[in-house]
Motif scaffolding. Structure first.
Motif: not given
Length: 218
Positions: A98-123
């Motif tokens: 187990x690791x302690x991390x920032x909320x994060x996610x990979x960019x595996x779709x065409x959305x902008x990084x900012x859009x992926x970031x807010x989606x990951x925060x919610x998820x």
């Protein structure tokens, strides 16, 4: 602390990587100052990461996850069999991985990084934020010896009313994310606490906050 907590993994074994989905190994062959070189590389996705600070309760919202790569470097993994002839029957605690991390996610779709970031925060954490709530900290390079993948790092502030769901990751995809909170006054100690394994980007973002918001830490 919120989220579903995974305590064990079962029937673990090691083997060659077949049909990789997120990582593609390859090599770069070149001549450097008269020396023939072959460098082993892995193609991976770029990513986003978000440092979340709850201004009402003065805590940082981070996540804990089981990371197989970290587990495989632990003492516990030394007994995991390699290519067993029959499926193994075993059980391991997830704690060594187990690791302690920032909320994060990979960019595996065409959305902008900012859009992926807010989606990951919610998820992952259950907080609802908008793109305008994000402050870009920097873009850094991960895996300089293997992948050279880029990570876009952001900062956002939240209040309790923005916590609209449980978080914990996408259960339908088998994600198990544990939401943890670090008090503001403990964040520097957290950065250097080796008992809480964390990626360099997590440390960098927390220290960035200390450098830029030190007046709030008094």
């Amino acid at each position: 602390m919120r989220g579903r907590i995974m305590s064990v993994i079962k029937n673990a074994w090691l083997g060659p990587l077949d049909n990789p989905k997120y990582l593609k190994p390859y090599a770069l062959k070149f001549n450097l100052n008269g020396h023939e070189k072959k460098w082993e590389l892995a193609k991976t996705f770029d990513s986003v990461a978000v440092l979340i600070y709850n201004t009402e309760r003065k805590v940082f919202v981070l996540v804990k996850q089981f990371r197989p790569a970290v587990f495989c470097k632990s003492e516990a993994a030394k007994t995991v069999p390699w290519n067993p002839e029959t499926p193994p029957v075993n059980e391991y605690s997830t704690e060594p991985g187990k690791t302690w991390e920032l909320c994060a996610g990979i960019i595996d779709r065409d959305d902008k990084p900012e859009e992926i970031a807010i989606a990951e925060v919610h998820e992952e954490t259950g907080y609802k934020v908008s793109i305008t709530d994000l402050v870009k900290i920097t873009r850094l390079v991960n895996g300089v010896g293997t992948s050279g993948a880029m990570q876009h790092v952001y900062y956002t502030e939240v209040v309790d009313s923005q916590h609209v769901s449980e978080g914990g990751g996408l259960a339908e995809e088998g994600e198990v994310v544990e939401v943890v909170e670090i008090p503001r006054n403990d964040i520097e100690t957290f950065c250097y606490d080796e008992s809480k394994p964390k990626p360099p980007g997590c440390m960098m973002a927390c220290l960035w906050w200390l450098n830029n918001h030190s007046h709030l830490n008094k």
